[in-house]
Design a protein around this motif. Structure first.
Motif, mmCIF file in Angstrom:
data_model
loop_
_atom_site.group_PDB
_atom_site.id
_atom_site.type_symbol
_atom_site.label_atom_id
_atom_site.label_comp_id
_atom_site.label_asym_id
_atom_site.label_seq_id
_atom_site.Cartn_x
_atom_site.Cartn_y
_atom_site.Cartn_z
ATOM 1 N N PHE A 187 -1.750 -1.554 -5.556
ATOM 2 C CA PHE A 187 -1.347 -2.815 -4.910
ATOM 3 C C PHE A 187 -2.607 -3.644 -4.705
ATOM 4 C CE2 PHE A 187 -2.428 -0.152 -1.259
ATOM 5 C CZ PHE A 187 -3.132 -1.022 -0.426
ATOM 6 N N ARG A 188 -2.413 -4.904 -4.380
ATOM 7 C CA ARG A 188 -3.539 -5.770 -4.059
ATOM 8 C C ARG A 188 -3.478 -6.150 -2.590
ATOM 9 N NH1 ARG A 188 -3.538 -9.406 -9.594
ATOM 10 N NH2 ARG A 188 -4.173 -7.639 -10.902
ATOM 11 N N GLY A 189 -4.640 -6.307 -1.999
ATOM 12 C CA GLY A 189 -4.681 -6.654 -0.579
ATOM 13 C C GLY A 189 -6.087 -6.982 -0.138
ATOM 14 N N THR A 190 -6.269 -6.972 1.168
ATOM 15 C CA THR A 190 -7.539 -7.354 1.777
ATOM 16 C C THR A 190 -8.664 -6.453 1.278
ATOM 17 O OG1 THR A 190 -6.183 -7.735 3.738
ATOM 18 C CG2 THR A 190 -8.568 -7.927 4.010
ATOM 19 N N PRO A 191 -9.794 -7.048 0.860
ATOM 20 C CA PRO A 191 -10.913 -6.216 0.409
ATOM 21 C C PRO A 191 -11.536 -5.424 1.559
ATOM 22 C CG PRO A 191 -11.142 -8.500 -0.320
ATOM 23 C CD PRO A 191 -10.045 -8.477 0.688
ATOM 24 N N GLY A 192 -12.231 -4.363 1.217
ATOM 25 C CA GLY A 192 -13.009 -3.598 2.190
ATOM 26 C C GLY A 192 -12.181 -2.679 3.061
ATOM 27 N N GLY A 193 -10.948 -2.388 2.672
ATOM 28 C CA GLY A 193 -10.101 -1.543 3.498
ATOM 29 C C GLY A 193 -10.078 -0.106 3.018
ATOM 30 N N ILE A 194 -9.343 0.707 3.772
ATOM 31 C CA ILE A 194 -9.108 2.095 3.367
ATOM 32 C C ILE A 194 -7.614 2.216 3.090
ATOM 33 C CG2 ILE A 194 -9.128 4.500 4.126
ATOM 34 C CD1 ILE A 194 -11.590 3.671 5.859
ATOM 35 N N ALA A 195 -7.277 2.581 1.857
ATOM 36 C CA ALA A 195 -5.872 2.579 1.445
ATOM 37 C C ALA A 195 -5.413 4.001 1.164
ATOM 38 C CB ALA A 195 -5.674 1.714 0.211
ATOM 39 N N THR A 196 -4.163 4.258 1.540
ATOM 40 C CA THR A 196 -3.599 5.600 1.392
ATOM 41 C C THR A 196 -2.145 5.483 0.977
ATOM 42 O OG1 THR A 196 -4.966 6.202 3.301
ATOM 43 C CG2 THR A 196 -3.357 7.841 2.554
ATOM 44 N N LEU A 197 -1.703 6.425 0.131
ATOM 45 C CA LEU A 197 -0.275 6.564 -0.146
ATOM 46 C C LEU A 197 0.199 7.774 0.648
ATOM 47 C CD1 LEU A 197 2.279 5.813 -1.894
ATOM 48 C CD2 LEU A 197 1.499 7.621 -3.458
ATOM 49 N N VAL A 198 1.179 7.560 1.520
ATOM 50 C CA VAL A 198 1.701 8.649 2.344
ATOM 51 C C VAL A 198 3.025 9.091 1.744
ATOM 52 C CG1 VAL A 198 2.307 9.396 4.673
ATOM 53 C CG2 VAL A 198 0.614 7.573 4.338
ATOM 54 N N LEU A 199 3.091 10.347 1.299
ATOM 55 C CA LEU A 199 4.294 10.866 0.652
ATOM 56 C C LEU A 199 5.257 11.419 1.699
ATOM 57 C CD1 LEU A 199 2.432 12.464 -2.368
ATOM 58 C CD2 LEU A 199 3.934 10.455 -2.405
ATOM 59 N N PRO A 200 6.547 11.591 1.337
ATOM 60 C CA PRO A 200 7.547 12.008 2.335
ATOM 61 C C PRO A 200 7.199 13.342 3.008
ATOM 62 C CG PRO A 200 8.613 11.424 0.254
ATOM 63 C CD PRO A 200 7.155 11.348 0.015
ATOM 64 N N ASP A 201 6.474 14.212 2.319
ATOM 65 C CA ASP A 201 6.112 15.488 2.949
ATOM 66 C C ASP A 201 4.887 15.356 3.841
ATOM 67 O OD1 ASP A 201 4.000 15.195 1.210
ATOM 68 O OD2 ASP A 201 4.475 16.931 -0.031
ATOM 69 N N GLY A 202 4.415 14.142 4.033
ATOM 70 C CA GLY A 202 3.300 13.910 4.938
ATOM 71 C C GLY A 202 1.940 13.962 4.251
ATOM 72 N N SER A 203 1.920 14.413 3.001
ATOM 73 C CA SER A 203 0.611 14.474 2.328
ATOM 74 C C SER A 203 0.101 13.057 2.069
ATOM 75 C CB SER A 203 0.710 15.292 1.038
ATOM 76 O OG SER A 203 1.683 14.740 0.196
ATOM 77 N N ARG A 204 -1.217 12.931 2.088
ATOM 78 C CA ARG A 204 -1.841 11.607 1.985
ATOM 79 C C ARG A 204 -2.718 11.555 0.738
ATOM 80 N NH1 ARG A 204 -1.589 8.833 6.815
ATOM 81 N NH2 ARG A 204 -3.513 7.707 6.398
ATOM 82 N N ILE A 205 -2.461 10.548 -0.102
ATOM 83 C CA ILE A 205 -3.232 10.375 -1.335
ATOM 84 C C ILE A 205 -4.149 9.172 -1.137
ATOM 85 C CG2 ILE A 205 -3.086 9.954 -3.833
ATOM 86 C CD1 ILE A 205 -1.359 12.280 -3.490
ATOM 87 N N PRO A 206 -5.477 9.384 -1.147
ATOM 88 C CA PRO A 206 -6.369 8.228 -0.980
ATOM 89 C C PRO A 206 -6.359 7.359 -2.247
ATOM 90 C CG PRO A 206 -7.629 10.261 -1.342
ATOM 91 C CD PRO A 206 -6.178 10.654 -1.308
ATOM 92 N N LEU A 207 -6.390 6.053 -2.042
ATOM 93 C CA LEU A 207 -6.437 5.113 -3.173
ATOM 94 C C LEU A 207 -7.849 4.526 -3.241
ATOM 95 C CD1 LEU A 207 -3.017 3.249 -2.730
ATOM 96 C CD2 LEU A 207 -3.485 5.429 -3.869
ATOM 97 N N VAL A 208 -8.253 4.206 -4.446
ATOM 98 C CA VAL A 208 -9.610 3.712 -4.678
ATOM 99 C C VAL A 208 -9.573 2.192 -4.802
ATOM 100 C CG1 VAL A 208 -11.539 3.782 -6.308
ATOM 101 C CG2 VAL A 208 -10.240 5.861 -5.816
ATOM 102 N N GLU A 209 -10.565 1.537 -4.194
ATOM 103 C CA GLU A 209 -10.627 0.071 -4.258
ATOM 104 C C GLU A 209 -11.425 -0.364 -5.482
ATOM 105 O OE1 GLU A 209 -12.589 -1.707 -0.921
ATOM 106 O OE2 GLU A 209 -12.222 -3.761 -1.622
ATOM 107 N N ARG A 210 -10.949 -1.405 -6.141
ATOM 108 C CA ARG A 210 -11.773 -2.020 -7.192
ATOM 109 C C ARG A 210 -11.497 -3.515 -7.226
ATOM 110 N NH1 ARG A 210 -9.099 -0.744 -13.126
ATOM 111 N NH2 ARG A 210 -7.344 -2.121 -12.836
ATOM 112 N N SER A 211 -12.441 -4.244 -7.822
ATOM 113 C CA SER A 211 -12.261 -5.697 -7.811
ATOM 114 C C SER A 211 -11.190 -6.100 -8.825
ATOM 115 C CB SER A 211 -13.581 -6.411 -8.085
ATOM 116 O OG SER A 211 -14.261 -5.769 -9.117
ATOM 117 N N VAL A 212 -10.582 -7.217 -8.542
ATOM 118 C CA VAL A 212 -9.535 -7.741 -9.412
ATOM 119 C C VAL A 212 -10.190 -8.582 -10.492
ATOM 120 C CG1 VAL A 212 -7.541 -9.268 -9.520
ATOM 121 C CG2 VAL A 212 -7.826 -7.712 -7.578
ATOM 122 N N ILE A 213 -9.872 -8.305 -11.718
ATOM 123 C CA ILE A 213 -10.445 -9.042 -12.836
ATOM 124 C C ILE A 213 -9.353 -9.931 -13.440
ATOM 125 C CG2 ILE A 213 -11.583 -8.857 -15.075
ATOM 126 C CD1 ILE A 213 -13.240 -7.707 -12.800
ATOM 127 N N ALA A 214 -9.646 -11.212 -13.517
ATOM 128 C CA ALA A 214 -8.709 -12.117 -14.177
ATOM 129 C C ALA A 214 -9.022 -12.130 -15.656
ATOM 130 C CB ALA A 214 -8.852 -13.520 -13.598
#
Ligand SMILES: [Zn+2]
Length: 681
Positions: A187-214
């Motif tokens: 997904f796209r959003g505010t830069p400089g954040g910490i992003a996570t995907l939280v699965l139904p079993d409670g496990s947390r997958i960290p997402l990596v930030e990268r710059s958006v290239i047009a």
């Protein structure tokens, strides 16, 4: 292929371009068109429009534009009121003032008016989406406003609070996957954040930030001549967060999100939630968004099986062929007659994934297949005897198969290869059934599990081919022999299908000439010239009644046409500079059509002297028929005033038609000559 795939929307990328079914995906996001494009040395700077240079190619060997002295009547042909403009920086504007005496300003910029009142400009897209026109002729003046929709600007995100841009969340919709498959999420959003995907079993997958290239969009890549200048650039103020998770059943609470048709997703329990959640933390602020995905798992031991079925009526908007694509929504790579049996391994909304071999998949439109009852065994088994049935015009190659496996046909210079997916070689017998030398030698191989390949070395280049399922389940590949060609009168005795491109759809010119009219005028002059040269002619239309693409190709194939030529004139997609990029081009699809395309291109260039844009392999309906050499000519650009005026001129129409005849004859002579030479001892 099915009409809905490429009758209307397909050819248009929001621009004035509408070739015979061009497929260019619109770049969906506001990122896509956000790049500044500088085309060639005459790129616009500071909002000053270009005008055609006096010695530039658009004139070629065309007559001058005739003068018109009518009353002042401002008509903006492009863009139309309310049109969505796919480019954000600059695009073309064209129309007519009704008189060559007018002067014109668009958004305060003077724009040259041609002697017949036509104008074309390449101008910055007004940020607010309102073009302002002022035309003056003598005492008269007229003002006009044209409102268009422009791509929305990039949203401004506050750096202090967390924002997830909802419509950038992927994946979304109805998916099915295999257990253990990795699913990419972003997904796209505010830069400089910490992003996570939280699965139904409670496990947390960290997402990596990268710059958006047009990146520059596909239209620019395909139709601008100088793409070295197309750069990718970083978009500021927004970041992309991405990662992947192992496929697991997921259900969103939103009833607006569809469910997959290949397998069941879990029903969310009361109070419980079986979906995944995206989380973005920026300083002290946290944003959450549900992953808008219903994901089902397929049982790898009981994979769904489907049969291809083109739901459109054959010969009208359908052709009985289902297209397989290398990726979801990607280009065409496989063409399967109705009844081909497919093993499915996944779904992404309206498309199913097909297993071809252990390491090879394709995608089909879900509407082009019928699911067979659950428990239907996946296609498997032997590829048996191969027999040839030589006939006067073609050789049938019958391949005995345990099931109607998916396949692919590839042409070489003097060979044809059929690759069959899912079968295992058991070809004890290859029976030529005649001393006929057309198929010089046939050989099979099994390079990998699930891949069977039959290679046919031919005595001559194949003229075309067709594939079909026989009633007994054999795959029949019909290879067409080249027709007899008299080098003195190469067209004599041949049936030429002439297709005047459009309607429906098609481009238009500044003074209102439609492409469909121009194409028809050329084709109606081409017909008697071909007949004089000894050919019979099949016209796919002779008036302005719309004819679907599949009706045109079906007519040519059903009549056994020896050659198909589709007559078009061109247009650009939004954002491409028409002055720097116009010219002549010819498209083909199959290898056996390359020489035809090149001969037509050469003849058109010699006659008209326009810029050589070269030949191209284009995924266009009118060049996809396999049964004969087929080419689609794009002689001129409708929006270039000098070229539109020339297309109105009966003398120029005649010259274009004669160039087509010369191109066809040159192609045929070349084939006759090559055959003669190869027959020498
Ligand atoms: Zn066209």
């Amino acid at each position: 292929m099915n009409g809905r795939v490429h009758v209307a929307g397909r050819g248009r990328i929001g621009g004035a371009r509408s070739m015979g079914g061009a497929r260019v995906r619109p770049t969906a996001t506001w990122i896509g068109a956000a790049i500044a494009v500088a085309v060639g040395a005459c790129a616009p700077t500071g909002g000053v429009p270009e005008s055609p240079r006096p010695s530039a190619a658009p004139e070629g060997a065309l007559p001058p534009i005739p003068a018109r002295r009518g009353p002042l009547a401002l008509d903006v042909v492009y863009p139309q009121e309310g049109a969505a403009i796919a480019a954000r920086d600059s695009t073309f504007v064209y129309g007519s003032t009704g008189t060559g005496d007018a002067r014109l300003w668009i958004d305060g910029t003077p724009v040259p008016v041609q002697p017949n009142g036509a104008f074309l400009a390449f101008l910055p897209v007004p940020p607010a989406g309102v073009y302002r026109f002022l035309a003056v002729a003598g005492e008269d003046s007229v003002r006009l406003e044209r409102k268009v929709r422009v791509p929305p600007p990039q949203p401004l995100l506050s750096a202090d609070s967390a924002t997830i841009l909802d419509r950038t969340i992927a994946p979304r919709g109805a998916w099915a996957a295999l257990p253990g498959e990795r699913i990419a999420v972003s997904f796209r959003g505010t830069p400089g954040g910490i992003a996570t995907l939280v699965l139904p079993d409670g496990s947390r997958i960290p997402l990596v930030e990268r710059s958006v290239i047009a990146v520059a969009d596909e239209a620019q890549r395909a139709f601008a001549r100088d793409t070295a200048a197309l750069a990718s650039e970083r978009v500021r103020g927004v970041s992309e967060y991405m990662g992947e998770f192992p496929a697991m059943p997921l259900a969103t609470p939103s009833p607006a999100i569809e469910r997959p048709t290949l397998a069941e997703v879990p029903t969310p329990t009361r109070g419980g939630f079986a979906g995944a959640i995206l989380e973005l933390v920026v300083r002290n602020d946290t944003a959450r968004a549900p992953l808008p995905l219903n994901l089902a798992l397929l049982d790898p031991d009981r994979l769904p099986v489907a049969e291809t079925f083109d739901p459109e009526p054959l010969g009208r908007t359908g052709d009985g062929i289902t297209v397989g694509r290398p990726g979801p929504g990607y280009t065409y790579a496989y063409f399967w007659p109705d009844g081909t049996r497919l093993t499915l391994t996944g779904q992404r909304n309206g498309e199913y994934r097909v297993r071809l071999a252990p390491d090879l998949t394709a995608w089909v439109d879900a509407r082009d297949v019928r699911l067979l009852p659950r428990g239907t065994p996946v296609p498997t088994g032997r590829v048996g005897t191969v027999r040839f049935a030589p006939g006067p015009k073609a050789v049938d190659v019958r391949i005995e198969l345990a099931d109607r496996f998916p396949f692919r046909v590839d042409e070489g210079d003097r060979s044809i290869t059929v690759t069959i997916y899912g079968g295992t070689a058991d070809t004890d017998w290859l029976q030529y059934r005649s001393v006929d030398p057309f198929i010089r030698v046939a050989e099979w191989e099994q390079p990998a599990d699930g891949i069977y390949r039959l290679t046919l070395d031919l005595e001559d280049e194949p003229w075309g081919y067709q594939t079909a399922w026989a009633a007994n389940g054999d795959l029949v590949l019909r290879i067409r022999r080249p027709p007899a060609i008299d080098p003195e009168r190469p067209l004599r005795g041949l049936l030429v299908a002439v297709d005047p491109g459009h309607p429906p759809a098609g481009a238009n010119g500044p003074t209102g000439l439609t492409e469909a009219q121009a194409n028809l005028a050329i084709a109606l002059r081409l017909r008697p010239l071909l007949e004089e040269a000894g050919a019979r002619v099949l016209m796919t239309r002779t008036d302005m009644t719309p004819v679907p693409l599949q009706a045109r190709t079906h007519a040519a194939t059903a009549a056994d046409a020896d050659i198909l030529v589709s007559v078009h004139n061109n247009a650009f997609p939004d954002g491409v500079n028409p002055f720097a990029n116009n010219g002549t081009s010819v498209y083909y699809f199959h290898r056996h059509s390359v020489d035809l395309a090149r001969s037509l291109q050469r003849a058109l260039l010699e006659e008209l002297g326009l810029r050589d844009l070269g030949i191209g392999r284009g995924n266009l309906a009118l060049v996809r028929p396999t049964w004969m050499p087929a080419a689609l000519t794009e002689t001129m650009y409708m929006m270039i005033p000098r070229q539109e005026a020339a297309l109105r001129d009966p003398a120029v129409q005649e010259r274009i038609a004669r160039a087509h005849v010369r191109g066809l004859e040159e192609f045929l002579r070349g084939r006759a000559f090559r055959r003669e030479r190869s027959a020498l001892p």
